[in-house]
Design a protein around this motif. Structure first.
Motif, PDB file in Angstrom:
ATOM      1  N   GLU A 278     -24.699  51.887 -49.236  1.00 49.20           N
ATOM      2  CA  GLU A 278     -24.332  52.020 -47.825  1.00 49.20           C
ATOM      3  C   GLU A 278     -22.836  51.802 -47.638  1.00 49.20           C
ATOM      4  O   GLU A 278     -22.200  52.517 -46.860  1.00 49.20           O
TER       5      GLU A 278
ATOM      6  N   GLU B 192     -21.007  54.900 -48.619  1.00 50.19           N
ATOM      7  CA  GLU B 192     -21.217  56.047 -47.720  1.00 50.19           C
ATOM      8  C   GLU B 192     -20.384  55.976 -46.455  1.00 50.19           C
ATOM      9  O   GLU B 192     -20.220  56.972 -45.765  1.00 50.19           O
ATOM     10  N   LYS B 193     -19.854  54.802 -46.136  1.00 49.66           N
ATOM     11  CA  LYS B 193     -19.051  54.644 -44.906  1.00 49.66           C
ATOM     12  C   LYS B 193     -17.747  55.377 -45.004  1.00 49.66           C
ATOM     13  O   LYS B 193     -17.127  55.501 -45.993  1.00 49.66           O
TER      14      LYS B 193
END
Length: 95
Positions: A91, A94-95
């Protein structure tokens, strides 16, 4: 409001953090010192960040609990992937 100094220091650190985590995800058993990470892991990347930037990035990743740290002295600390946080790491990337 964030200061210009915060913005400037966070940009390279975030980029270096992403490079470190990407390497660790692809080499899950890899562990090394900040110097080794700078000279061996990141030297092959598009940018070769200086050691102080790598240390800042590693300290932030450790603070977030995304990587493990073994040792106490800066020169001998060994960093590695925290395999219990793989979803959080993905996560973050993915930012």
């Amino acid at each position: 409001m964030r200061s210009t100094e915060d913005d400037e220091s966070s940009r390279p650190s975030r980029s270096v953090q992403r490079e470190i985590l990407s390497y660790m995800l692809n080499h899950r058993e890899a562990k090394d010192t900040a110097s080794g990470i700078t000279d061996w892991w990141l030297a092959r990347g598009p940018a070769h960040p200086p050691l102080p930037d790598v240390i800042l990035a590693l300290e932030e990743l450790a603070r977030r609990g995304l990587i493990t740290v073994t040792g106490y002295r800066r020169e001998t600390k060994v960093y590695g992937l925290d395999n219990t946080r793989l979803q959080d790491i993905r996560e973050f990337l993915e930012k």
